[in-house]
Motif scaffolding. Structure first.
Motif, short mmCIF file in Angstrom:
data_model
loop_
_atom_site.label_atom_id
_atom_site.label_comp_id
_atom_site.label_asym_id
_atom_site.label_seq_id
_atom_site.Cartn_x
_atom_site.Cartn_y
_atom_site.Cartn_z
N LEU A 171 0.79 -1.23 0.00
CA LEU A 171 0.00 0.00 0.00
C LEU A 171 0.83 1.28 0.00
O LEU A 171 0.26 2.37 -0.07
CB LEU A 171 -0.94 0.00 1.21
CG LEU A 171 -2.02 -1.09 1.21
CD1 LEU A 171 -2.78 -1.09 2.53
CD2 LEU A 171 -2.98 -0.92 0.04
N LYS A 172 2.14 1.18 0.05
CA LYS A 172 2.96 2.38 0.23
C LYS A 172 2.88 3.36 -0.94
O LYS A 172 3.20 4.55 -0.78
CB LYS A 172 4.42 2.01 0.49
CG LYS A 172 5.11 1.25 -0.63
CD LYS A 172 6.51 0.85 -0.21
CE LYS A 172 7.22 0.02 -1.27
NZ LYS A 172 8.57 -0.39 -0.81
N PHE A 173 2.45 2.90 -2.12
CA PHE A 173 2.36 3.80 -3.27
C PHE A 173 1.01 4.51 -3.35
O PHE A 173 0.74 5.23 -4.31
CB PHE A 173 2.61 3.03 -4.57
CG PHE A 173 3.96 2.36 -4.62
CD1 PHE A 173 5.13 3.10 -4.66
CD2 PHE A 173 4.05 0.98 -4.62
CE1 PHE A 173 6.37 2.48 -4.69
CE2 PHE A 173 5.29 0.35 -4.66
CZ PHE A 173 6.44 1.10 -4.69
N GLU A 174 0.15 4.31 -2.35
CA GLU A 174 -1.19 4.90 -2.39
C GLU A 174 -1.21 6.34 -1.88
O GLU A 174 -2.24 7.02 -2.00
CB GLU A 174 -2.16 4.05 -1.58
CG GLU A 174 -2.49 2.72 -2.23
CD GLU A 174 -3.13 2.89 -3.59
OE1 GLU A 174 -4.31 3.30 -3.65
OE2 GLU A 174 -2.45 2.64 -4.61
N SER A 175 -0.11 6.81 -1.30
CA SER A 175 -0.08 8.18 -0.78
C SER A 175 -0.22 9.19 -1.91
O SER A 175 0.48 9.11 -2.92
CB SER A 175 1.24 8.43 -0.05
OG SER A 175 1.30 7.72 1.16
N GLY A 176 -1.13 10.13 -1.73
CA GLY A 176 -1.30 11.18 -2.73
C GLY A 176 -2.74 11.63 -2.81
O GLY A 176 -3.59 11.26 -2.01
N VAL A 177 -3.01 12.47 -3.81
CA VAL A 177 -4.36 12.99 -4.02
C VAL A 177 -5.11 12.10 -4.99
O VAL A 177 -4.63 11.81 -6.09
CB VAL A 177 -4.31 14.44 -4.56
CG1 VAL A 177 -5.71 14.93 -4.92
CG2 VAL A 177 -3.68 15.36 -3.54
#
Length: 352
Positions: A171-177
């Motif tokens: 899930l670490k690539f889910e950060s963002g808008v």
């Protein structure tokens, strides 16, 4: 690369020998440590051994091609080996990439409604549901730490923990808008609205992982908010922690006891401070974080969920899927696999 792989295989063989020795099992902690090290190296070593066997098969087949009776069969085996070798070399390069030390950790996910008023809050709820369903499909455990809801069932902001092996790595690539384009339930004219929500994914840190001075932390207690009636908490069990040096504020109000809420809040605070320290250390990470999360404005998005067209587009890798319903129901593996592959490719390119 071969020298490094030979050294890793030698270490793996030593671990196997120690695990085969009866006296090793007199020390349970040592057995657990060796089993963990063996599991971490197993895929790499097995791939290396397959690679080495394939090289031997290639060389043997090349020698046999001089024999007229064996030439046709040898050529076929030689060609198969030639096709397998580049694939195995790439696999080994990927397996040798430095591992993120947090990949095995649980995650703390924070979702906040961005631009779009009530529709943004409803979208934030949809994202929470999406991640919850994904976690359930992998048999991970979910615990809400704090939540602020709207009267129409939306979420202004929510913080929740997902417990499961490798949760952060997925899930670490889910950060963002995240941006949504759809006709809101609150829209009577049928017009498509654009709204956003921000997602932040933090590795869950134990308090021992981060230096926390008790004198720097102010604790406040208050009553948990609820839906009213029998759900109203009549005791001050909710906990708010303020880290005075940085001004970081965290809350936890979902547990029944003040002690449980304080324990979870301390772990959340440790995770927030860890992330802040990592941003300070790595200017690249800071720039990437800003470009991903930004301020929640519509043009600073990493992914768009377009309901009228039934598509989901991840703008970082140019991936578009026309299966929005299944994605919103937690079918995220195709997107997450593609993001992980792109990350690996970038790391490989940087090594060249």
């Amino acid at each position: 690369m071969l020298d490094k792989l030979n050294a890793i295989e030698a270490k793996y063989s030593q671990i196997e020998a120690r695990l085969a020795a009866p006296e090793t099992y007199d020390d349970p902690a040592l057995v657990a440590k060796l089993n963990k090290e063996q599991a971490e190296l197993q895929t790499l070593v097995e791939t290396f051994r397959t690679y080495r066997r394939t090289l031997e098969q290639r060389d043997q087949a090349q020698e046999l091609m001089s024999d007229p009776e064996m030439k046709e069969l040898a050529q076929e085996e030689y060609q198969q080996a030639l096709e397998q070798i580049p694939q195995l070399e790439r696999e080994l390069q990927i397996l040798l990439l430095p591992k993120d030390p947090n990949d095995h950790k649980n995650v703390i996910v924070e979702i906040r409604a961005g631009v779009g008023g009530e529709e943004a809050a409803l979208f934030a709820h949809s994202l929470y549901r999406m991640y919850s369903m994904y976690a359930e499909s992998r048999r991970w455990r979910i615990e809400i730490d704090s939540v602020s809801e709207t009267e129409l069932g939306g979420i202004k902001e929510i913080s929740f923990t997902i417990e499961g092996d490798g949760a952060y790595s997925r899930l670490k690539f889910e950060s963002g808008v995240h941006r949504v384009q759809r006709v809101p339930e609150t829209e009577s004219g049928g017009r498509v609205h654009t709204s956003t929500a921000t997602v932040a994914v933090l590795p869950e840190m134990e308090t021992a992982d981060v230096q926390l001075n008790p004198a720097d932390i102010e604790m406040q207690v208050f009553r948990s908010s609820g839906a009213g009636g029998q759900h109203v908490n009549k005791t001050s069990s909710a906990v708010r922690l303020i880290h005075k040096p940085t001004g970081t504020v965290v809350e936890c109000q979902q547990e029944r006891s003040q002690f449980q809420n304080r324990d979870k809040a301390m772990r959340l605070l440790a995770s927030r401070l860890y992330e802040a320290e990592q941003e300070k250390i790595s200017s690249e990470y800071t720039a990437q974080r800003r470009s991903q999360v930004g301020s929640g404005m519509r043009n600073e998005r990493i992914r768009t969920y377009n309901f009228p067209q039934g598509r989901v587009t991840d703008h970082r890798i140019g991936l578009t899927l026309y299966k929005i319903d299944s994605v919103m129901d937690g079918d995220l593996d195709e997107i997450l696999d593609a993001l992980a592959a792109a990350d690996q490719a970038e790391k490989l390119q940087n090594q060249l």
